[in-house]
Design a protein around this motif. Structure first.
Motif, mmCIF file in Angstrom:
data_model
loop_
_atom_site.group_PDB
_atom_site.id
_atom_site.type_symbol
_atom_site.label_atom_id
_atom_site.label_comp_id
_atom_site.label_asym_id
_atom_site.label_seq_id
_atom_site.Cartn_x
_atom_site.Cartn_y
_atom_site.Cartn_z
ATOM 1 N N ASP A 62 0.828 -1.210 0.000
ATOM 2 C CA ASP A 62 0.000 0.000 0.000
ATOM 3 C C ASP A 62 0.859 1.256 0.000
ATOM 4 N N ARG A 63 2.115 1.113 -0.423
ATOM 5 C CA ARG A 63 2.998 2.267 -0.420
ATOM 6 C C ARG A 63 2.686 3.161 -1.621
ATOM 7 N N THR A 64 2.486 4.431 -1.365
ATOM 8 C CA THR A 64 2.286 5.348 -2.480
ATOM 9 C C THR A 64 3.393 6.390 -2.452
ATOM 10 N N ILE A 115 9.897 -4.363 12.645
ATOM 11 C CA ILE A 115 10.952 -3.359 12.513
ATOM 12 C C ILE A 115 10.989 -2.904 11.057
ATOM 13 N N TYR A 116 10.910 -1.600 10.840
ATOM 14 C CA TYR A 116 11.050 -1.061 9.486
ATOM 15 C C TYR A 116 12.494 -0.697 9.266
ATOM 16 N N LYS A 117 13.004 -1.074 8.104
ATOM 17 C CA LYS A 117 14.336 -0.611 7.726
ATOM 18 C C LYS A 117 14.144 0.640 6.891
ATOM 19 N N ILE A 118 14.719 1.708 7.345
ATOM 20 C CA ILE A 118 14.578 2.944 6.593
ATOM 21 C C ILE A 118 15.881 3.235 5.893
ATOM 22 N N ARG A 119 15.835 3.227 4.572
ATOM 23 C CA ARG A 119 17.051 3.487 3.826
ATOM 24 C C ARG A 119 17.299 4.966 3.761
ATOM 25 N N GLU A 132 16.953 1.513 11.630
ATOM 26 C CA GLU A 132 15.862 0.612 11.973
ATOM 27 C C GLU A 132 14.872 1.325 12.874
ATOM 28 N N LEU A 133 13.608 1.105 12.599
ATOM 29 C CA LEU A 133 12.579 1.740 13.404
ATOM 30 C C LEU A 133 11.661 0.650 13.961
ATOM 31 N N VAL A 134 11.583 0.610 15.266
ATOM 32 C CA VAL A 134 10.741 -0.422 15.882
ATOM 33 C C VAL A 134 9.306 0.103 15.943
ATOM 34 N N ALA A 135 8.453 -0.431 15.089
ATOM 35 C CA ALA A 135 7.064 0.050 15.043
ATOM 36 C C ALA A 135 6.177 -0.748 15.988
ATOM 37 N N LEU A 136 6.485 -2.030 16.150
ATOM 38 C CA LEU A 136 5.781 -2.860 17.133
ATOM 39 C C LEU A 136 6.824 -3.605 17.945
ATOM 40 N N GLY A 196 -3.993 5.046 20.656
ATOM 41 C CA GLY A 196 -2.614 5.504 20.773
ATOM 42 C C GLY A 196 -2.370 6.713 19.902
ATOM 43 N N PRO A 197 -1.315 7.464 20.192
ATOM 44 C CA PRO A 197 -1.012 8.677 19.426
ATOM 45 C C PRO A 197 -0.465 8.341 18.044
ATOM 46 N N ASN A 198 -0.243 9.352 17.216
ATOM 47 C CA ASN A 198 0.358 9.146 15.903
ATOM 48 C C ASN A 198 1.665 8.382 16.050
ATOM 49 N N GLY A 199 1.855 7.429 15.163
ATOM 50 C CA GLY A 199 3.110 6.701 15.163
ATOM 51 C C GLY A 199 3.215 5.619 16.209
ATOM 52 N N ALA A 200 2.116 5.340 16.914
ATOM 53 C CA ALA A 200 2.162 4.347 17.986
ATOM 54 C C ALA A 200 2.337 2.931 17.457
ATOM 55 N N GLY A 201 1.898 2.710 16.224
ATOM 56 C CA GLY A 201 2.007 1.372 15.660
ATOM 57 C C GLY A 201 0.658 0.732 15.367
ATOM 58 N N LYS A 202 -0.402 1.497 15.469
ATOM 59 C CA LYS A 202 -1.748 0.958 15.265
ATOM 60 C C LYS A 202 -1.930 0.414 13.846
ATOM 61 N N THR A 203 -1.610 1.250 12.867
ATOM 62 C CA THR A 203 -1.781 0.818 11.482
ATOM 63 C C THR A 203 -0.877 -0.373 11.167
ATOM 64 N N THR A 204 0.305 -0.341 11.704
ATOM 65 C CA THR A 204 1.229 -1.446 11.477
ATOM 66 C C THR A 204 0.625 -2.764 11.967
ATOM 67 N N LEU A 205 0.015 -2.731 13.130
ATOM 68 C CA LEU A 205 -0.604 -3.950 13.663
ATOM 69 C C LEU A 205 -1.742 -4.411 12.755
ATOM 70 N N ASP A 224 -9.345 1.007 10.508
ATOM 71 C CA ASP A 224 -8.226 1.847 10.925
ATOM 72 C C ASP A 224 -8.691 3.302 10.910
ATOM 73 N N GLU A 225 -8.904 3.863 12.076
ATOM 74 C CA GLU A 225 -9.388 5.234 12.217
ATOM 75 C C GLU A 225 -10.601 5.505 11.326
ATOM 76 N N PRO A 226 -11.677 4.777 11.568
ATOM 77 C CA PRO A 226 -12.829 4.868 10.654
ATOM 78 C C PRO A 226 -13.476 6.246 10.612
HETATM 79 N N1 LIG Z 1 6.522 1.751 5.470
HETATM 80 C C1 LIG Z 1 7.155 2.281 6.497
HETATM 81 N N2 LIG Z 1 8.486 2.455 6.469
HETATM 82 C C2 LIG Z 1 9.144 2.964 7.517
HETATM 83 N N3 LIG Z 1 8.569 3.327 8.663
HETATM 84 C C3 LIG Z 1 7.248 3.193 8.782
HETATM 85 C C4 LIG Z 1 6.463 2.659 7.701
HETATM 86 N N4 LIG Z 1 5.187 2.627 8.102
HETATM 87 C C5 LIG Z 1 5.156 3.112 9.357
HETATM 88 N N5 LIG Z 1 6.389 3.452 9.778
HETATM 89 C C6 LIG Z 1 6.746 3.984 11.109
HETATM 90 O O1 LIG Z 1 6.313 3.060 12.089
HETATM 91 C C7 LIG Z 1 5.767 3.725 13.200
HETATM 92 C C8 LIG Z 1 4.359 3.266 13.444
HETATM 93 O O2 LIG Z 1 3.562 3.681 12.380
HETATM 94 P P1 LIG Z 1 2.015 3.391 12.282
HETATM 95 O O3 LIG Z 1 1.555 3.877 10.965
HETATM 96 O O4 LIG Z 1 1.776 1.969 12.608
HETATM 97 O O5 LIG Z 1 1.438 4.313 13.437
HETATM 98 P P2 LIG Z 1 -0.072 4.669 13.791
HETATM 99 O O6 LIG Z 1 -0.259 4.322 15.210
HETATM 100 O O7 LIG Z 1 -0.990 4.065 12.813
HETATM 101 O O8 LIG Z 1 -0.077 6.241 13.638
HETATM 102 P P3 LIG Z 1 -1.204 7.241 13.082
HETATM 103 O O9 LIG Z 1 -2.096 7.550 14.214
HETATM 104 O O10 LIG Z 1 -0.413 8.427 12.667
HETATM 105 O O11 LIG Z 1 -1.884 6.570 11.942
HETATM 106 C C9 LIG Z 1 5.865 5.205 12.889
HETATM 107 O O12 LIG Z 1 7.015 5.709 13.525
HETATM 108 C C10 LIG Z 1 6.014 5.262 11.402
HETATM 109 O O13 LIG Z 1 6.770 6.379 11.021
#
Ligand SMILES: Nc1ncnc2c1ncn2[C@@H]1O[C@H](COP(=O)(O)OP(=O)(O)OP(=O)(O)O)[C@@H](O)[C@H]1O
Ligand SMILES: [Mg+2]
Lengths: 297, 336
Positions: free
Chosen positions: A292-294, B13-17, B26-30, B47-56, B171-173
């Motif tokens: 889903d990356r855009t 863990i996201y690898k950010i190039r 490396e970014l630990v999202a969960l 949880g706040p922005n970036g908490a990892g909700k969408t990732t889960l 996800d945040e409906p």
């Molecule tokens: N594709 C990606 N590549 C690198 N880092 C990512 C990617 N997707 C998310 N992240 C990072 O992972 C962390 C968790 O992101 P996530 O989208 O799960 O948070 P969220 O709780 O859904 O936040 P929001 O409320 O803003 O939607 C954040 O720090 C985000 O920057």
């Protein structure tokens, strides 16, 4: 133990049903997208004027180089190759374009992805409409060639069986190459826009579309000989214009049956390669979070 | 036990190039998330922005592979058997305008019903009913590109329910919807879970406290990829019920900060927010008597109190109690 939630009866279709369903719906979607030319003018431009214009470029260039000698077999050779090359651009890049379109433009790829469908079949289905519209373009181009440029196409001389079999195998082969490309595009999140065109462009040079491979320096010719498109175009030419097959000396020694065999073999090879590529790219894309990356272009 | 969703030590863990020469970061999202959601529950991830909700959610819906740990939906491993998970789930993310713009609303929805093997007749009935419920009843023949962002989001929400999933992920409906529409969606979400009496499970993420509080059977509070607490909203708040929570509007603290209050005995948490040339301070105190000390400190520092109110504990307070900052403060930190 956690009990598994059972899949409702209505969703317990077998693989075959799933494939058919996927293909049918995705072909429908592709058709809706392609046929969305409410305006006949837009249709005319895309399906008619564009292919005719590109044929005209070839004709003009040929005319200048040969000082108007359109009667040579090589002209018909070029014209037919160029006309059928439309399928390559449309079907192959069409299938791979579905990935970009769904992911970047409609932002629906993730929803399509999590649906209980077969994704490769979905992508292939998206090429059906492209095939139909490409066929219209090819037909119009050929018609123009016969009417205005004395392309010696004689419907009574045409080897229809060879033509239909070659076309059918060839289109499937192009769709599979498109699937392979589409799989790779899954992993290219930034620079994927020109992929289809770039590959189609490269194939244009190396598959005998507008000149026999003999024209190329020897060290690069092999590229053409491993391209299934090369054999496909040759078969189409032989089917439509039996007399100009000799325009391509290297392949002249091969019988129609041999050519078909080679093409079929390469198609099977591409089918296997396409599915392996898809499986790899699919896994890798989920690993990297690319579904889903855009790129927010 | 009948679990709809279960995660065990789930990490991502996201690898950010980085640029050319930078090393990949490396970014630990969960971070070792373990949650269990029972069948029939309406479960919230707060949880706040970036908490990892969408990732889960992405992991649970087979869009993303976990880095380590296990996640199952309906008892099926999402990483190993994604194709078996897909028939029983669906997902909708809010705050985005997706859809095949050149298809009508009905066509968009019909197409997905087909993907899930729902016969056209059944699908059309459901589409009609659901569109009516979300107030799109007369827009079924509108091209979805002609819908406003909010209406398109409603169409997407219908898509989620249309396929009658066993487990639905939202996800945040209500992100980006107006107050009325949000209320309608929440109402519908609650109704869907209740009507199906323990059969259907719904996981939603939100960063609206009220949404989590009023809507969800259970809530997991998540921050920086870790689940800090997981319980019913009332039980989460119960621990704080004994505490006294005060909101004070005072003259601007200016650089002074809240340090001097945090040091006071009996003050558990203080949050600070500047608003309209005032400072708004929220105190979680161990008991009411502590307020006297707080007020004294203010007087000593020449801080004027404009308004003071005592209020019930909210999930916001629970978050503050767990993290030491409000969600807004956490989000502000990551912005800078
Ligand atoms: N594709 C990606 N590549 C690198 N880092 C990512 C990617 N997707 C998310 N992240 C990072 O992972 C962390 C968790 O992101 P996530 O989208 O799960 O948070 P969220 O709780 O859904 O936040 P929001 O409320 O803003 O939607 C954040 O720090 C985000 O920057
Ligand atoms: Mg999110």
């Amino acid at each position: 133990m956690d009990a598994q939630i059972t899949i409702p009866q209505s969703r317990q279709d077998n693989t075959f049903q799933r494939l058919v369903r996927t293909f049918r719906v995705s072909a429908w979607l592709g058709w809706q997208i392609e046929a969305n030319w409410a305006d006949p003018l837009v249709f005319a431009i895309y399906a008619l004027i564009k292919p005719l214009a590109s044929a005209a470029i070839i004709v003009v260039m040929y005319g200048i180089i040969t000082q108007g000698d359109f009667g040579q077999p090589i002209f018909a050779y070029i014209f037919i190759g160029n006309a059928f090359y439309i399928y390559v651009g449309q079907v192959m890049s069409g299938v791979s374009w579905a990935v970009i379109d769904d992911r970047e433009h409609y932002r629906m790829l993730k929803y399509v992805y999590i649906a209980p469908i077969h994704i490769p079949t979905y992508l292939l289905g998206r090429g059906v409409a492209k095939f139909v519209f490409a066929s219209i373009s090819v037909f119009v181009t050929l018609l123009a060639g016969v009417l205005f440029l004395q392309i010696p196409l004689d419907l009574l001389q045409v080897d229809w069986l060879l033509f239909i079999v070659s076309l059918a195998i060839g289109v499937n082969m192009l769709a599979l190459m498109g699937l392979m490309l589409g799989s790779i595009v899954l992993l290219l999140v930034n620079h994927s826009f020109g992929m289809g065109e770039a590959v189609a462009g490269a194939l244009y040079l190396f598959s005998g579309a507008i000149f026999p491979l003999e024209v190329l320096p020897e060290w690069i010719r092999w590229v053409g000989f491993i391209m299934p498109v090369t054999y496909w175009l040759e078969l189409i030419r032989r089917a439509l214009l039996p007399d100009i097959a000799a325009g391509f000396p290297t392949l002249a020694s091969l019988s129609n049956g041999q050519l078909l065999g080679i093409m079929l073999g390469l198609t099977v090879f591409f089918a296997v390669a396409a599915f392996l590529t898809f499986n790899y790219c699919d896994r890798e894309a989920r690993e990297r979070g690319y579904i889903d990356r855009t790129t927010n272009y | 036990m009948d679990l709809a969703v279960k995660t065990q030590d789930l990490s991502r863990i996201y690898k950010i190039r980085g640029g050319k020469k930078e090393e990949a970061k490396e970014l630990v999202a969960l971070d070792h998330v373990s949650v269990e959601i029972k069948r029939g529950e309406l479960f919230g991830l707060l949880g706040p922005n970036g908490a990892g909700k969408t990732t889960l959610i992405k992991i649970l819906t087979t869009l993303l592979s976990p880095t380590s740990g296990v996640a199952t939906v309906g008892g099926i491993d999402v990483a190993k058997e994604p194709h078996n998970v897909r028939p029983i789930i669906n997902m909708v993310s809010g705050g985005e305008s997706s859809g095949y713009g050149l298809l009508t609303v009905r066509e968009n929805l019909w197409m997905f019903a087909q993907f899930y093997g729902i016969p056209t007749k059944v699908a059309n009935e459901r589409i009609k009913e659901l569109l009516g419920i979300v107030g799109l009843g007369d827009r079924d023949n509108t091209k979805s590109s002609d819908l406003s962002t909010g209406l398109r989001q409603k169409m997407n929400i219908v898509r989620g329910f249309l396929t009658d999933p066993e487990v639905l992920f939202l996800d945040e409906p209500t992100l980006g919807l107006d107050v009325g529409a949000s209320r309608d969606v929440r109402h519908f979400v609650r109704g869907w879970v209740d009507e199906n009496k323990g059969d259907k499970t719904l996981l939603l993420t939100t960063h609206y406290m009220v949404e989590a509080d009023e809507l969800c059977d259970r809530v997991a509070i998540i921050n920086q990829g870790r689940v800090l607490a997981c319980d019913t909203p009332s039980r989460l708040k119960r621990n704080l019920q004994r505490d006294a929570i005060f909101k004070l509007e005072v003259s601007p603290l200016n650089g002074a900060g809240t340090g001097s209050f945090e040091k006071l005995a009996g003050v558990r948490q203080v949050t600070h927010q500047a608003q309209d040339g005032q400072s708004i301070l929220e105190f979680i105190l161990e008991e009411e008597d502590v307020l006297g000390r707080v007020v004294n400190t203010m007087t000593n520092q020449d801080i004027h109190i404009f308004n003071l109110e005592k209020r019930e504990a909210t999930l916001e307070d629970v978050f503050v109690d767990l993290v030491g900052k409000s969600m807004k403060e956490v989000e502000g930190d990551s912005d800078s």
